[in-house]
Design a protein around this motif. Sequence first.
Motif, PDB file in Angstrom:
ATOM      1  N   ASP A 155      30.070  33.716 -22.604  1.00 13.99           N
ATOM      2  CA  ASP A 155      29.806  34.608 -22.742  1.00 13.99           C
ATOM      3  C   ASP A 155      28.437  35.015 -22.362  1.00 13.99           C
ATOM      4  O   ASP A 155      27.164  35.660 -21.718  1.00 13.99           O
ATOM      5  N   TRP A 156      28.211  32.887 -22.213  1.00 14.93           N
ATOM      6  CA  TRP A 156      26.863  33.206 -21.439  1.00 14.93           C
ATOM      7  C   TRP A 156      26.846  33.232 -20.072  1.00 14.93           C
ATOM      8  O   TRP A 156      25.160  33.462 -19.298  1.00 14.93           O
ATOM      9  N   GLY A 157      27.555  32.908 -19.846  1.00 11.12           N
ATOM     10  CA  GLY A 157      27.819  32.842 -18.310  1.00 11.12           C
ATOM     11  C   GLY A 157      28.262  31.272 -17.879  1.00 11.12           C
ATOM     12  O   GLY A 157      28.164  31.618 -16.361  1.00 11.12           O
ATOM     13  N   VAL A 158      28.113  30.539 -18.799  1.00  7.57           N
ATOM     14  CA  VAL A 158      28.441  29.158 -18.172  1.00  7.57           C
ATOM     15  C   VAL A 158      29.179  29.176 -17.478  1.00  7.57           C
ATOM     16  O   VAL A 158      30.600  30.061 -17.405  1.00  7.57           O
ATOM     17  N   LEU A 159      29.650  28.468 -15.806  1.00  3.77           N
ATOM     18  CA  LEU A 159      30.740  28.300 -15.248  1.00  3.77           C
ATOM     19  C   LEU A 159      31.278  26.788 -14.970  1.00  3.77           C
ATOM     20  O   LEU A 159      29.778  26.024 -14.623  1.00  3.77           O
ATOM     21  N   ASP A 160      32.739  26.423 -15.400  1.00  2.00           N
ATOM     22  CA  ASP A 160      33.264  24.736 -14.707  1.00  2.00           C
ATOM     23  C   ASP A 160      34.435  25.347 -14.339  1.00  2.00           C
ATOM     24  O   ASP A 160      35.514  25.596 -15.092  1.00  2.00           O
ATOM     25  N   PHE A 161      34.245  25.149 -12.847  1.00  2.00           N
ATOM     26  CA  PHE A 161      35.472  25.228 -11.772  1.00  2.00           C
ATOM     27  C   PHE A 161      36.654  24.510 -12.741  1.00  2.00           C
ATOM     28  O   PHE A 161      38.012  25.062 -13.120  1.00  2.00           O
ATOM     29  N   ALA A 162      36.560  23.415 -13.349  1.00  2.00           N
ATOM     30  CA  ALA A 162      37.966  22.223 -13.420  1.00  2.00           C
ATOM     31  C   ALA A 162      37.747  21.303 -13.879  1.00  2.00           C
ATOM     32  O   ALA A 162      38.364  20.503 -14.336  1.00  2.00           O
ATOM     33  N   GLY A 163      36.476  21.216 -15.286  1.00  2.00           N
ATOM     34  CA  GLY A 163      35.768  20.903 -15.905  1.00  2.00           C
ATOM     35  C   GLY A 163      35.304  19.577 -16.024  1.00  2.00           C
ATOM     36  O   GLY A 163      35.535  18.686 -16.386  1.00  2.00           O
ATOM     37  N   GLY A 164      33.617  20.045 -15.484  1.00  2.00           N
ATOM     38  CA  GLY A 164      32.131  19.581 -15.316  1.00  2.00           C
ATOM     39  C   GLY A 164      31.432  18.945 -17.135  1.00  2.00           C
ATOM     40  O   GLY A 164      31.391  17.424 -17.146  1.00  2.00           O
ATOM     41  N   ILE A 165      32.098  19.953 -17.340  1.00  2.00           N
ATOM     42  CA  ILE A 165      31.260  19.938 -18.908  1.00  2.00           C
ATOM     43  C   ILE A 165      32.431  19.676 -19.567  1.00  2.00           C
ATOM     44  O   ILE A 165      32.781  18.850 -19.701  1.00  2.00           O
ATOM     45  N   VAL A 166      34.239  20.174 -19.301  1.00  2.00           N
ATOM     46  CA  VAL A 166      35.393  20.548 -20.345  1.00  2.00           C
ATOM     47  C   VAL A 166      35.801  18.494 -20.309  1.00  2.00           C
ATOM     48  O   VAL A 166      36.220  18.301 -21.148  1.00  2.00           O
ATOM     49  N   VAL A 167      35.683  17.950 -18.928  1.00  2.00           N
ATOM     50  CA  VAL A 167      36.255  16.884 -18.741  1.00  2.00           C
ATOM     51  C   VAL A 167      35.879  16.002 -18.402  1.00  2.00           C
ATOM     52  O   VAL A 167      35.133  15.210 -19.181  1.00  2.00           O
ATOM     53  N   HIS A 168      34.378  15.515 -18.356  1.00  2.00           N
ATOM     54  CA  HIS A 168      34.223  15.020 -17.289  1.00  2.00           C
ATOM     55  C   HIS A 168      32.530  14.393 -17.933  1.00  2.00           C
ATOM     56  O   HIS A 168      32.768  13.114 -18.731  1.00  2.00           O
ATOM     57  N   ALA A 169      31.912  15.345 -18.272  1.00  2.00           N
ATOM     58  CA  ALA A 169      30.750  15.358 -18.927  1.00  2.00           C
ATOM     59  C   ALA A 169      31.032  14.820 -20.750  1.00  2.00           C
ATOM     60  O   ALA A 169      30.029  13.918 -21.252  1.00  2.00           O
ATOM     61  N   THR A 275      34.249  18.307  -9.374  1.00  2.00           N
ATOM     62  CA  THR A 275      35.604  18.968  -9.901  1.00  2.00           C
ATOM     63  C   THR A 275      34.351  20.747 -10.716  1.00  2.00           C
ATOM     64  O   THR A 275      35.529  21.657 -10.764  1.00  2.00           O
ATOM     65  N   PRO A 276      33.189  20.303 -11.111  1.00  2.00           N
ATOM     66  CA  PRO A 276      32.855  21.504 -11.843  1.00  2.00           C
ATOM     67  C   PRO A 276      33.052  22.563 -10.276  1.00  2.00           C
ATOM     68  O   PRO A 276      32.424  23.819 -10.593  1.00  2.00           O
ATOM     69  N   ALA A 277      32.025  22.599  -9.455  1.00  2.00           N
ATOM     70  CA  ALA A 277      31.644  23.526  -8.440  1.00  2.00           C
ATOM     71  C   ALA A 277      32.693  22.779  -7.332  1.00  2.00           C
ATOM     72  O   ALA A 277      32.430  24.583  -6.333  1.00  2.00           O
ATOM     73  N   ALA A 278      34.019  22.783  -7.416  1.00  2.00           N
ATOM     74  CA  ALA A 278      35.134  22.822  -6.456  1.00  2.00           C
ATOM     75  C   ALA A 278      35.489  24.384  -5.738  1.00  2.00           C
ATOM     76  O   ALA A 278      35.642  24.583  -4.411  1.00  2.00           O
ATOM     77  N   GLY A 279      35.095  25.427  -6.215  1.00  2.00           N
ATOM     78  CA  GLY A 279      35.937  26.964  -6.482  1.00  2.00           C
ATOM     79  C   GLY A 279      34.467  28.077  -5.828  1.00  2.00           C
ATOM     80  O   GLY A 279      34.902  28.755  -5.978  1.00  2.00           O
ATOM     81  N   PHE A 280      33.336  27.277  -5.892  1.00  2.00           N
ATOM     82  CA  PHE A 280      32.228  28.156  -5.722  1.00  2.00           C
ATOM     83  C   PHE A 280      31.584  27.915  -5.168  1.00  2.00           C
ATOM     84  O   PHE A 280      30.097  28.746  -4.784  1.00  2.00           O
ATOM     85  N   VAL A 281      31.510  26.454  -4.228  1.00  2.00           N
ATOM     86  CA  VAL A 281      30.412  26.253  -3.225  1.00  2.00           C
ATOM     87  C   VAL A 281      30.960  26.270  -2.308  1.00  2.00           C
ATOM     88  O   VAL A 281      32.548  26.050  -1.549  1.00  2.00           O
ATOM     89  N   SER A 282      30.500  26.099  -0.569  1.00  2.00           N
ATOM     90  CA  SER A 282      31.005  26.076   0.349  1.00  2.00           C
ATOM     91  C   SER A 282      31.301  24.577   0.900  1.00  2.00           C
ATOM     92  O   SER A 282      31.020  23.542   0.129  1.00  2.00           O
ATOM     93  N   GLY A 358      24.483  25.324 -21.241  1.00  2.00           N
ATOM     94  CA  GLY A 358      25.444  24.983 -21.743  1.00  2.00           C
ATOM     95  C   GLY A 358      25.661  23.312 -21.880  1.00  2.00           C
ATOM     96  O   GLY A 358      26.634  22.758 -22.570  1.00  2.00           O
ATOM     97  N   LEU A 359      25.166  22.912 -20.643  1.00  2.00           N
ATOM     98  CA  LEU A 359      25.483  21.192 -20.327  1.00  2.00           C
ATOM     99  C   LEU A 359      24.754  19.848 -21.843  1.00  2.00           C
ATOM    100  O   LEU A 359      26.118  18.747 -22.316  1.00  2.00           O
ATOM    101  N   ALA A 360      23.621  20.581 -21.752  1.00  2.00           N
ATOM    102  CA  ALA A 360      22.916  20.051 -23.129  1.00  2.00           C
ATOM    103  C   ALA A 360      23.336  20.157 -24.037  1.00  2.00           C
ATOM    104  O   ALA A 360      23.435  19.167 -24.932  1.00  2.00           O
TER     105      ALA A 360
END
Length: 403
Positions: A155-169, A275-282, A358-360
């Motif tokens: 709802d805040w708008g946090v994006l995490d494509f494959a787990g930068g927060i959810v897995v690795h952080a 991982t978190p950016a793979a589907g959002f960056v060039s 979100g990361l903090a």
Amino acid sequence: MSLDTGDTAFMLVATALVMIMTPGLAFFYGGLVSRKNVLTIMMQSYVSMGVTTILWVAVGYSLCFSGVAGGIIGDLDNAFLRGIGINELYPDLDIPVLLFVVYQMMFAVITPALITGAFAGRITFKAYLIFLVGWQLFVYFPFVHMIWGGGMLADWGVLDFAGGIVVHALAGMAALASVMYVGSRKDQDEAVHNVPFVALGAALLWFGWFGFNAGSALDVGNDEVGSIAVLAFINTQIAAAFAAITWLILAWHYYGKPSFVEMLIGMIAGLATITPAAGFVSPQSAMLIGVAAGVVCYFAVVLRKNLELDDALDVWGVHGVGGALGIILLGVLASENINGQNGLYYGDSDFFLVQLAGLALACVWAFVFTYGMLWGIDKVTPVRVSEETNLDEALHGESAYTE
């Protein structure tokens, strides 16, 4: 909407790729530790495949992907996969719900296993089993729900494509808390005992990561936005390669020789960071992210050593810092032309700040809860082993090698 056999086949392969990452992690970690502790750390990865699967189908999937929008944790409506038909398709996708269940299960399996590299050679198996279940219930499941399950951070708008927060952080901060609670090994100078094991594990991890990242697109693409899966695939390869070579050059400069093991660790740092950016960056941004991963994670490991924190296999420096860096760089480099969201570089400062918030929250909660949970476990059963000389024999009555 009807079943898409192409997307379903793609996700079946992606799921199998993510599954093979956990045995790959076992070999990667197993090669890095002492020859007398090989089975102990490999067991910690493999046992997660069993325990987490049971926990996931019992309550995990439901807690992550059911419940009202904007919440912190889901409900138990789908406990034991209740109410999920074998032919039911996932909302807004054309793959079976059960395929989504098992794909996400593989993420849950590997995430706590990542943490084990931090306290290698120091924790009892009974304590680890309690830790495995408690950490999933109170750290991993809530953040999956909050980010990927339509919860508060989504709802805040946090994006995490494959787990930068959810897995690795989350895993990295839990690793740091574990090291600070458990303390240092008596002998920290044990050399890597089996470099081919490390290479085999790294190969399986790199191979599996294509399912981890590309599979997180959840389909093979459409005419409107193109194939985000293909973009995530090439970005994964690019970042891993750029980080590996950057890390190799730094280690060569400081130690005088090009180290195979150091290059492999750099590769893992690149994979974690993209991982978190793979589907959002060039792809061009993926190159920058790879170099940044090689530099930042390398010096995070140097800092950890200077602080004399005994994170045995540098889970915090590689996964924790890498995942956090990836979330931050996603907030900077995301492009609306790729997947609908601009980052700071393209003028959206609000999204960048949301990513930081979100990361903090994730880092603070993972650290505080992990430290407190280990303290609580210690009141029930000893967390730290009493003797570190041969854990394979002491804990499991087996040996990796015959003398």
